[in-house]
Design an enzyme around this catalytic site. Structure first.
Site, PDB file in Angstrom:
ATOM      1  N   LYS A  32      34.070  26.869 -50.671  1.00 43.90           N
ATOM      2  CA  LYS A  32      33.419  26.845 -49.361  1.00 43.90           C
ATOM      3  C   LYS A  32      34.203  25.956 -48.405  1.00 43.90           C
ATOM      4  O   LYS A  32      34.508  26.352 -47.274  1.00 43.90           O
ATOM      5  CB  LYS A  32      31.990  26.316 -49.542  1.00 43.90           C
ATOM      6  CG  LYS A  32      31.046  26.683 -48.438  1.00 43.90           C
ATOM      7  CD  LYS A  32      29.641  26.154 -48.733  1.00 43.90           C
ATOM      8  CE  LYS A  32      28.943  26.971 -49.816  1.00 43.90           C
ATOM      9  NZ  LYS A  32      27.708  26.317 -50.308  1.00 43.90           N
ATOM     10  N   ARG A 102      26.112  20.604 -48.341  1.00 42.45           N
ATOM     11  CA  ARG A 102      26.272  21.854 -49.090  1.00 42.45           C
ATOM     12  C   ARG A 102      27.215  21.648 -50.261  1.00 42.45           C
ATOM     13  O   ARG A 102      28.257  21.038 -50.122  1.00 42.45           O
ATOM     14  CB  ARG A 102      26.869  22.926 -48.165  1.00 42.45           C
ATOM     15  CG  ARG A 102      26.314  22.875 -46.757  1.00 42.45           C
ATOM     16  CD  ARG A 102      27.072  23.776 -45.797  1.00 42.45           C
ATOM     17  NE  ARG A 102      27.014  25.165 -46.190  1.00 42.45           N
ATOM     18  CZ  ARG A 102      27.715  26.122 -45.592  1.00 42.45           C
ATOM     19  NH1 ARG A 102      28.547  25.839 -44.601  1.00 42.45           N
ATOM     20  NH2 ARG A 102      27.609  27.370 -45.994  1.00 42.45           N
ATOM     21  N   GLY A 111      23.549  30.441 -55.972  1.00 43.68           N
ATOM     22  CA  GLY A 111      22.223  29.934 -56.307  1.00 43.68           C
ATOM     23  C   GLY A 111      22.221  28.745 -57.251  1.00 43.68           C
ATOM     24  O   GLY A 111      21.173  28.228 -57.599  1.00 43.68           O
ATOM     25  N   MET A 113      23.611  25.631 -56.892  1.00 46.58           N
ATOM     26  CA  MET A 113      23.343  24.329 -56.315  1.00 46.58           C
ATOM     27  C   MET A 113      22.816  24.506 -54.897  1.00 46.58           C
ATOM     28  O   MET A 113      23.307  25.341 -54.155  1.00 46.58           O
ATOM     29  CB  MET A 113      24.609  23.499 -56.348  1.00 46.58           C
ATOM     30  CG  MET A 113      24.821  22.951 -57.741  1.00 46.58           C
ATOM     31  SD  MET A 113      26.403  22.228 -57.979  1.00 46.58           S
ATOM     32  CE  MET A 113      27.412  23.645 -58.203  1.00 46.58           C
ATOM     33  N   ARG A 354      33.989  34.149 -48.148  1.00 50.42           N
ATOM     34  CA  ARG A 354      34.658  34.154 -49.458  1.00 50.42           C
ATOM     35  C   ARG A 354      34.934  35.604 -49.815  1.00 50.42           C
ATOM     36  O   ARG A 354      34.333  36.518 -49.233  1.00 50.42           O
ATOM     37  CB  ARG A 354      33.779  33.501 -50.519  1.00 50.42           C
ATOM     38  CG  ARG A 354      32.476  34.249 -50.706  1.00 50.42           C
ATOM     39  CD  ARG A 354      31.527  33.507 -51.627  1.00 50.42           C
ATOM     40  NE  ARG A 354      30.188  34.043 -51.460  1.00 50.42           N
ATOM     41  CZ  ARG A 354      29.074  33.381 -51.728  1.00 50.42           C
ATOM     42  NH1 ARG A 354      29.136  32.149 -52.149  1.00 50.42           N
ATOM     43  NH2 ARG A 354      27.914  33.936 -51.575  1.00 50.42           N
ATOM     44  N   HIS A 472      18.908  36.985 -54.321  1.00 54.02           N
ATOM     45  CA  HIS A 472      19.481  36.463 -55.563  1.00 54.02           C
ATOM     46  C   HIS A 472      19.703  37.580 -56.585  1.00 54.02           C
ATOM     47  O   HIS A 472      20.745  37.663 -57.224  1.00 54.02           O
ATOM     48  CB  HIS A 472      18.531  35.401 -56.128  1.00 54.02           C
ATOM     49  CG  HIS A 472      19.005  34.786 -57.411  1.00 54.02           C
ATOM     50  ND1 HIS A 472      18.561  35.201 -58.640  1.00 54.02           N
ATOM     51  CD2 HIS A 472      19.922  33.822 -57.644  1.00 54.02           C
ATOM     52  CE1 HIS A 472      19.163  34.492 -59.580  1.00 54.02           C
ATOM     53  NE2 HIS A 472      19.991  33.644 -59.006  1.00 54.02           N
ATOM     54  N   SER A 796      52.077  45.179 -86.993  1.00 53.18           N
ATOM     55  CA  SER A 796      50.895  45.333 -86.154  1.00 53.18           C
ATOM     56  C   SER A 796      49.961  44.188 -86.501  1.00 53.18           C
ATOM     57  O   SER A 796      49.596  44.004 -87.658  1.00 53.18           O
ATOM     58  CB  SER A 796      50.230  46.676 -86.422  1.00 53.18           C
ATOM     59  OG  SER A 796      49.029  46.739 -85.692  1.00 53.18           O
ATOM     60  N   CYS A 863      46.373  45.799 -83.440  1.00 61.97           N
ATOM     61  CA  CYS A 863      45.173  46.626 -83.564  1.00 61.97           C
ATOM     62  C   CYS A 863      44.023  45.640 -83.719  1.00 61.97           C
ATOM     63  O   CYS A 863      44.230  44.450 -83.700  1.00 61.97           O
ATOM     64  CB  CYS A 863      45.289  47.568 -84.742  1.00 61.97           C
ATOM     65  SG  CYS A 863      45.771  46.775 -86.265  1.00 61.97           S
ATOM     66  N   TYR A 883      52.941  47.226 -77.734  1.00 63.65           N
ATOM     67  CA  TYR A 883      51.708  47.945 -77.411  1.00 63.65           C
ATOM     68  C   TYR A 883      50.490  47.184 -77.905  1.00 63.65           C
ATOM     69  O   TYR A 883      50.584  46.318 -78.775  1.00 63.65           O
ATOM     70  CB  TYR A 883      51.717  49.358 -78.005  1.00 63.65           C
ATOM     71  CG  TYR A 883      51.629  49.400 -79.508  1.00 63.65           C
ATOM     72  CD1 TYR A 883      50.387  49.368 -80.149  1.00 63.65           C
ATOM     73  CD2 TYR A 883      52.779  49.476 -80.302  1.00 63.65           C
ATOM     74  CE1 TYR A 883      50.295  49.389 -81.525  1.00 63.65           C
ATOM     75  CE2 TYR A 883      52.684  49.498 -81.680  1.00 63.65           C
ATOM     76  CZ  TYR A 883      51.444  49.449 -82.290  1.00 63.65           C
ATOM     77  OH  TYR A 883      51.349  49.455 -83.647  1.00 63.65           O
TER      78      TYR A 883
HETATM   79  P1  ADP Z   1      24.877  28.738 -50.783  1.00 66.30           P
HETATM   80  O1  ADP Z   1      26.080  28.230 -51.481  1.00 66.30           O
HETATM   81  O2  ADP Z   1      23.663  28.784 -51.646  1.00 66.30           O
HETATM   82  O3  ADP Z   1      25.136  29.988 -50.030  1.00 66.30           O
HETATM   83  P2  ADP Z   1      25.218  27.314 -48.353  1.00 66.30           P
HETATM   84  O4  ADP Z   1      25.766  25.937 -48.398  1.00 66.30           O
HETATM   85  O5  ADP Z   1      26.161  28.370 -47.961  1.00 66.30           O
HETATM   86  O6  ADP Z   1      24.507  27.616 -49.724  1.00 66.30           O
HETATM   87  O7  ADP Z   1      24.006  27.291 -47.356  1.00 66.30           O
HETATM   88  C1  ADP Z   1      23.089  28.327 -47.276  1.00 66.30           C
HETATM   89  C2  ADP Z   1      22.806  28.657 -45.864  1.00 66.30           C
HETATM   90  O8  ADP Z   1      22.383  27.521 -45.165  1.00 66.30           O
HETATM   91  C3  ADP Z   1      23.996  29.139 -45.097  1.00 66.30           C
HETATM   92  O9  ADP Z   1      24.232  30.483 -45.274  1.00 66.30           O
HETATM   93  C4  ADP Z   1      23.559  28.894 -43.680  1.00 66.30           C
HETATM   94  O10 ADP Z   1      22.782  29.952 -43.208  1.00 66.30           O
HETATM   95  C5  ADP Z   1      22.730  27.653 -43.817  1.00 66.30           C
HETATM   96  N1  ADP Z   1      23.553  26.541 -43.393  1.00 66.30           N
HETATM   97  C6  ADP Z   1      24.378  25.770 -44.100  1.00 66.30           C
HETATM   98  N2  ADP Z   1      24.981  24.867 -43.313  1.00 66.30           N
HETATM   99  C7  ADP Z   1      24.527  25.067 -42.088  1.00 66.30           C
HETATM  100  C8  ADP Z   1      24.782  24.471 -40.824  1.00 66.30           C
HETATM  101  N3  ADP Z   1      25.638  23.473 -40.699  1.00 66.30           N
HETATM  102  N4  ADP Z   1      24.136  24.958 -39.752  1.00 66.30           N
HETATM  103  C9  ADP Z   1      23.259  25.973 -39.891  1.00 66.30           C
HETATM  104  N5  ADP Z   1      22.974  26.575 -41.033  1.00 66.30           N
HETATM  105  C10 ADP Z   1      23.603  26.136 -42.120  1.00 66.30           C
HETATM  106 MG    MG Z   2      26.387  30.226 -48.701  1.00 68.13          MG
END
Ligand code: ADP
Ligand code: MG
Ligand code: MG
Length: 935
Positions: A32, A102, A111, A113, A354, A472, A796, A863, A883
């Site tokens: 990220k 984040r 999902g 963290m 990503r 999710h 083999s 094999c 192979y």
């Molecule tokens: P995950 O890894 O679970 O996707 P993120 O860190 O991407 O978690 O955060 C989830 C959501 O939180 C992001 O998609 C965004 O919509 C919101 N978010 C995160 N940071 C910000 C921010 N600085 N301003 C507004 N929304 C945010």
């Molecule tokens: Mg995200």
């Protein structure tokens, strides 16, 4: 740990088109953080922020959960950077700066963290935000969200085991009930409701934890940072890492980013989108959004989002900006992107991008179409398709006729293509239990959450009533290649009654249902399945190539693989039918023909048993003479299917007792059939009993003690070869002696083979060309491979037995401790599924090097199950095998892995030398590597 005199850089800034880091720094900044920096650099609108590196995470766990000394000052200057960029202040009473905290590992862990939004709010700054934004409702909405997330993620107020709903959601529900006596949207809650909510949330936190919700923004910030690092070792994260083999040493980064607000009103919103459809692979703008919402709402499945195409109606300018960004992203990253955005008062902000997780079906289509669009070249296209995902393209679909006759009971979003049937379970634990008993299960829920991960892994498919394409359930299904239908809103799920009701019918937990994740449909009962389109074209020949786009993409990919590969892919096949299937999938011969499988059918087993029970050699020869024609016909059939491709035929390998009946009734029956006494059979079975059959009287030991067996087998091979060759079809038999540890074992067996070959050629007046070689499957064989190579024309690697004998682990008994070994991280992967490269692999390398030292052009193959495992295939390429061999339906997977191995090597060579000649150099390079190992 002592700190260096030079101060380490632990914090990387991004903002205002400049960034300390970039997209290539994922190991340090996490996925990220690296991509936030990269997007900032290419001028996309990203709110400023900073990333605390993964090194801090490593430090944290190496040092009893403490931070490096320098971190405090670096975080302070990070916050100062944000304050300056935005002209706001952290904890300020006029213009408070709010941030998100984040997590971000190197590889995204969906999902795993949780993110905390709106950090910096407290009982005072909330009023400042209200005044400053002139929007009291917005300010209180931010505050209640923050208390909720902080309470959940940092203070640990989650749903307890057995609870089906999140405690904070229960509070929201109760306030709606108290004040409105009905369900209303969160967006309809008033300022006063939200204020009350904050009070009740704080009370909930106090009740569950005995602690106050912290008011000091700095305390909040460090609490959040600690929670992110702490979550790296939580149960969910560890389960996930184990499944995907992510080393725990990698650690996570923490991103602190200035907030932008999607919840200011109807001119704002949040969403998640893909630059193309990650389920089907179609080139359409794909995703969803919610008006007046913060990001978490979209994935949490609390409100049902709208498809991203609808945004054009609500906010046309923002929609067009997103369309532009969609193009920019694909052109820059040259791959399909999965991105998250927020719109604040009509202005678009990018919060994440990503490479999009995709289904196998989509992976193939993306690769083929992006090559066509010249975004990538064909070699990159090959590398884009994860080899183990190719399976999904070959997986069965529902039978078209069965679908026509069945009644579709509900429709949802097609989130994970494929067909799945099974008994439905409404809770992950019960699904896991049922699956452990061998049932096929479908996990059915309103929506899934990370707690359900184990149940999702156990299930054939996942069905949810709520949530969209970025829920999710959809996310995980895409990644795991699970069949998934989500948001089938007609379903009414009752967790306490354990029922699913739809259109007047009620289904109980344990009832069978079927879901079609390719179109998003739900059916009662077990629908019949049919082969995938590719199998219909290639194997069943019931579909024409031009009728199937899926097939055409697959064929093109396989074509490219053929161009890139050095290593061939053969198949393990014992029948003409299996051989034909494998050849259709592009196998270039048979790598393992197990002759014992030929002794089980019909009357053969009787002759086989007669042979085993015979006391005198003449009687044994008589019985063998009965087996000869069967075996000869089998080989002839296989040779004809191969049309000149080579066939490695292994002589009898398993211990003889495997062919005898073990229960009394069957023994009595056999006695009658053969006209001998039951006692005689019982006695023989007793004699043949071994304490450790895997290491007993088997392999070449059989043919050495009873050379008439090898003689018969050699005769069957050569007579069949002579007959087929006379029909004008080329034949290339390669006779393989199993379980050789001593050169002399091989010498004696080879003598028999050559003698019989000579006899047959004289009798049939033909000249046959053939090879004789051995399996390398016991450590002594590998270690003395130079001696053995004096006789063996090929090796083999029998990696099943080589793994058993090298590790001293019986494959059939390892189930009792291997899971514990995985848990303790003693082994990363099951060594019977993926080659133990450091141990068993080293034995293989020794054998390769020693074998080639005597016979430079010795043919080398493998094999055994590992031949179909992509990682093992790549390893085989690297040590210079000619192979791999695998089961017929794994051939495409192995071909893709083999091509990728060649391309990876080429890319590595480019990196080392700055240039590369052509794929043909692969061979030389890998030999060079082999030599390096020897040194
Ligand atoms: P995950 O890894 O679970 O996707 P993120 O860190 O991407 O978690 O955060 C989830 C959501 O939180 C992001 O998609 C965004 O919509 C919101 N978010 C995160 N940071 C910000 C921010 N600085 N301003 C507004 N929304 C945010
Ligand atoms: Mg995200
Ligand atoms: Mg073996």
């Amino acid at each position: 740990m002592a700190t260096n005199s030079r101060s380490e850089k632990y914090v990387y800034l991004f903002g205002n088109k400049k960034a300390d880091g970039d997209g290539s720094m994922k190991p340090l900044l996490g996925g990220k953080g690296a991509n936030l920096a990269e997007m900032t650099r290419i001028g996309l609108p990203v709110p400023p922020g900073f990333t605390i590196t993964t090194e801090v995470c490593t430090y944290y766990y190496d040092n009893k959960r403490t931070y490096p000394r320098e971190l405090d000052a670096q975080v302070k200057s990070g916050v100062a950077f944000l304050e300056k960029a935005l002209d706001k202040k952290f904890g300020d009473m006029q213009k408070p700066l709010l941030v998100s905290v984040r997590s971000g590992a190197r590889d995204s862990m969906p999902g795993m963290m949780d993110t905390i939004l709106n950090l910096g709010l407290n009982d005072k700054t909330v009023n400042a935000l209200a005044a400053y934004s002139n929007n009291e409702r917005f300010a209180w909405d931010c505050y209640r969200r923050f208390v909720q997330m902080y309470g959940d993620v940092v203070m640990g107020v989650h749903k307890a085991a057995g609870e089906d709903d999140e405690p904070f959601e229960v509070v929201i529900h109760s306030i709606k009930h108290d004040r409105y006596r009905k369900e209303i949207e969160d967006t309809e809650l008033t300022v006063n409701d939200l204020q009350e909510l904050v009070l009740r949330f704080k009370a909930l936190i106090m009740k569950r934890t005995g602690k106050e919700f912290p008011q000091d923004p700095w305390k909040q910030l460090w609490g959040a940072v600690g929670a992110v690092f702490g979550s790296w070792m939580n149960d969910r994260a560890m389960v996930y890492r184990r499944k995907y083999n992510i080393p725990s040493e990698w650690g996570t980064a923490v991103n602190v980013q200035a907030m932008v607000y999607g919840n200011t009103g109807d001119n704002s919103g949040s969403g998640v989108a893909f630059t193309r459809d990650p389920a089907s692979g179609e080139k359409v703008f794909y995703g969803e959004f919610l008006i007046n919402a913060q990001g978490e709402d979209v994935v949490a499945g609390i409100r049902t989002p709208e498809p991203v195409a609808q945004l054009v109606k609500h906010m046309p300018a923002a929609f067009h900006e997103l369309e532009r960004i969609r193009q920019v992203l694909e052109r820059h990253f040259k791959d399909v992107q999965d991105f998250e955005f927020t719109i604040e008062e009509g202005k678009v902000f990018m919060l994440q991008t990503r490479n999009g997780k995709r289904t196998g079906l989509a992976a193939v289509r993306f690769a083929i179409e992006m090559e066509k669009e010249k975004l990538i070249d064909w070699k990159t296209a090959i590398r884009r398709v994860p080899a183990d995902q190719l399976d999904q393209v070959l997986a069965p679909v529902f039978d078209r006729k069965a679908v026509k006759e069945a009644k579709c009971i509900a429709k949802g979003l097609p989130a994970g293509p494929g067909a799945a049937s099974g008994k439905m379970y409404l809770n992950a634990e019960r699904a896991v239990e049922a699956a452990a008993k061998g049932e096929k299960v479908l996990l059915v829920r309103n929506e899934t959450s990370p707690e359900d991960l184990r149940g999702m892994i156990a299930a054939e498919g996942i069905l949810t009533a709520k949530g969209g394409v970025s829920s999710h359930a959809a996310l995980v299904a895409r990644q795991m290649g699970k069949v998934c239908v989500c948001g089938a809103s007609a379903l009414q799920i009752d967790y306490s009654a354990k029922t699913m009701a739809v259109n007047g019918s009620t289904y109980q937990e344990g009832d069978s249902i079927s879901i079609d994740g390719t179109v998003g449909e739900v059916y009662p009962g077990n629908l019949e399945t049919a082969a995938s389109e590719i199998v219909q074209v290639l194997v069943e020949k019931s579909l024409k190539p031009q009728q199937s786009a899926v097939y055409q993409n697959f064929a093109k990919l396989m074509d490219w693989c053929g161009k890139a590969t050095r290593m061939q892919v053969r198949t393990n096949a014992d029948t003409p039918e299996q051989t034909a299937n494998a050849v259709a999938f592009g196998a270039s011969g048979i790598g393992l023909c197990r002759t014992e499988h030929m002794f089980f059918e019909g009357q053969r087993i009787d002759a086989m048993r007669e042979m085993i029970l015979a006391e005198k050699i003449e009687d044994r020869k008589k019985a063998l003479a009965k087996l000869l024609p069967y075996q000869r016909d089998d080989f002839a059939g296989i040779f004809k299917e191969l049309k000149g491709l080579p066939a490695t035929i292994r002589f009898l390998d398993p211990p003889l007792h495997e062919f005898l009946p073990h229960d009394h009734a069957a023994q009595a029956q056999l006695a009658e059939k053969l006209g001998v006494s039951v006692e005689k059979i019982t006695k023989r079975v007793h004699e043949l009993h071994e304490f450790n059959p895997m290491l007993g009287f088997r392999g070449c030991r059989l043919g050495l003690v009873h050379s008439e067996i090898s003689e018969m087998q050699a005769r069957a091979v050569f007579e069949a070869a002579a007959d087929v060759q006379k029909q004008g079809i080329k034949v290339k038999p390669e006779i393989m002696i199993p379980l050789v540890g001593f050169k002399k074992e091989l010498d004696l067996q080879v003598e028999v083979v050559h003698r019989v070959a000579k006899e047959v050629m004289a009798e049939k007046k033909v000249k046959l060309s053939y090879l004789v070689g051995t399996m390398i499957e016991v450590p002594r064989g590998a270690l003395t491979a130079d001696e053995i190579a004096q006789t063996a024309e090929f090796f083999s690697f029998g990696t099943n037995d080589l793994t058993q004998t090298a590790l001293g682990m019986s494959r059939d008994d390892s189930g009792s401790f291997l899971p514990a070994y995985a848990e303790m991280e003693i082994i990363k992967k099951n060594p019977f599924a993926s080659i133990d490269q450091t141990g068993v692999g080293q034995l293989m390398q020794i054998a390769v090097t020693k074998g080639q030292s005597i016979r430079p052009d010795i043919k080398l193959g493998i094999c055994g199950e590992h031949g179909g495992d992509p990682e093992s295939v790549k390893f085989c390429h690297r040590i210079g095998l000619s192979y791999v061999s695998c089961s017929p339906f794994r051939v495409p997977v192995a071909r893709l892995a083999a091509a990728q191995a060649a391309l990876e090597e080429e890319a590595g060579a480019v990196k080392r030398n700055g240039q590369v000649k052509k794929v043909g150099t692969a061979r030389k390079l890998s030999k060079g590597k082999g030599r390096l190992v020897r040194a």
